[in-house]
Scaffold this active site. Structure first.
Site, PDB file in Angstrom:
ATOM      1  N   TYR A 116      33.282  17.914  30.442  1.00 57.49           N
ATOM      2  CA  TYR A 116      33.690  16.521  30.616  1.00 57.49           C
ATOM      3  C   TYR A 116      35.207  16.449  30.642  1.00 57.49           C
ATOM      4  CZ  TYR A 116      28.936  15.137  29.407  1.00 57.49           C
ATOM      5  OH  TYR A 116      27.581  14.977  29.401  1.00 57.49           O
ATOM      6  N   ARG A 171      31.366  16.893  20.884  1.00 57.08           N
ATOM      7  CA  ARG A 171      30.120  16.504  21.537  1.00 57.08           C
ATOM      8  C   ARG A 171      30.261  16.419  23.047  1.00 57.08           C
ATOM      9  NH1 ARG A 171      27.137  10.793  20.695  1.00 57.08           N
ATOM     10  NH2 ARG A 171      27.837  10.416  22.793  1.00 57.08           N
ATOM     11  N   GLU A 172      31.399  15.951  23.543  1.00 60.33           N
ATOM     12  CA  GLU A 172      31.521  15.619  24.958  1.00 60.33           C
ATOM     13  C   GLU A 172      32.444  16.525  25.770  1.00 60.33           C
ATOM     14  OE1 GLU A 172      29.554  13.470  26.121  1.00 60.33           O
ATOM     15  OE2 GLU A 172      29.050  12.146  24.475  1.00 60.33           O
ATOM     16  N   ILE A 173      33.312  17.271  25.157  1.00 58.35           N
ATOM     17  CA  ILE A 173      34.391  17.901  25.908  1.00 58.35           C
ATOM     18  C   ILE A 173      33.934  19.063  26.793  1.00 58.35           C
ATOM     19  CG2 ILE A 173      35.256  19.652  24.319  1.00 58.35           C
ATOM     20  CD1 ILE A 173      37.341  17.025  26.202  1.00 58.35           C
ATOM     21  N   LEU A 224      33.755  13.273  18.975  1.00 56.48           N
ATOM     22  CA  LEU A 224      33.456  13.084  20.396  1.00 56.48           C
ATOM     23  C   LEU A 224      33.937  14.256  21.233  1.00 56.48           C
ATOM     24  CD1 LEU A 224      34.165   9.272  20.803  1.00 56.48           C
ATOM     25  CD2 LEU A 224      31.938  10.421  20.802  1.00 56.48           C
TER      26      LEU A 224
END
Length: 192
Positions: free
Chosen positions: A67, A62-64, A59
């Site tokens: 975010y 994928r998201e950092i 995650l």
């Protein structure tokens, strides 16, 4: 909306996906959908202890980028006790942030976009379905409006006699996520 260059679009033709943003940032935007409920609906997943590190690393990759991580209470729709959850919140400096768009132009863009994870229109329609199934009050006006516009575009295309590409849905991805739905699982989640 955020660009999706690696799932529902490509770098040269990015699709569109939703993300959470801070309410203060949302309030600074001029959007055709000028109201947003105080609640954000979603699903909480319990990660088995032996997979927490692996899932967190995935995650974070994928998201950092663009975010921030927040911990927030998640209130199950059945009224049971809140559980502490980790969420990724999109930031204004995220280069994938598209900002408000004309809803009709956005629906047309979504109708045409496709990426390695499938059609952007499938993402939107499945998102609408999932949100509506969470609770009797869980629908999202913005998502529903875009879905209705998309369905109208699809009807116009079919009525014009143009060929519409039909794609088989992708095989479901295997994962170790578990939907938290009862008090025992919530207690286990708190202990992990």
């Amino acid at each position: 909306m955020f660009n999706s260059q690696d799932h529902r679009g490509t770098p040269t033709a990015p699709g569109r996906v939703v993300t959470l943003i801070e309410r203060s940032f949302w309030a600074s935007l001029a959007d055709s959908h000028d109201s947003a409920p105080e609640k954000v609906w979603g699903t909480a997943y319990r990660i088995k202890a032996e997979h927490v590190t692996e899932v967190a690393e995935y995650l974070d990759i994928r998201e950092i980028n663009g975010y921030t991580i927040h911990y927030t209470p998640f209130h199950p729709a059945d009224g049971s006790a809140p559980i502490r959850t980790l969420v990724y919140i999109g930031t204004p400096d995220n280069d994938q942030f598209v900002g408000p768009q004309d809803p009709q132009a956005l629906a047309e863009h979504i109708q045409q976009s496709e990426g390695p994870s499938g059609l952007n229109r499938d993402y939107l329609l499945e998102l609408e379905k999932a949100l509506n199934e969470l609770s009797p009050e869980s629908g999202d006006a913005h998502v529903t409006d875009l879905s209705n516009r998309l369905r109208e575009i699809e009807r116009r295309i079919q009525n014009s006699g143009a060929k519409v590409a039909v794609h088989e849905p992708p095989e479901p991805m295997s994962h170790e996520f578990t939907k938290v739905s009862n008090m025992d699982e919530q207690e286990q989640t708190k202990k992990v």
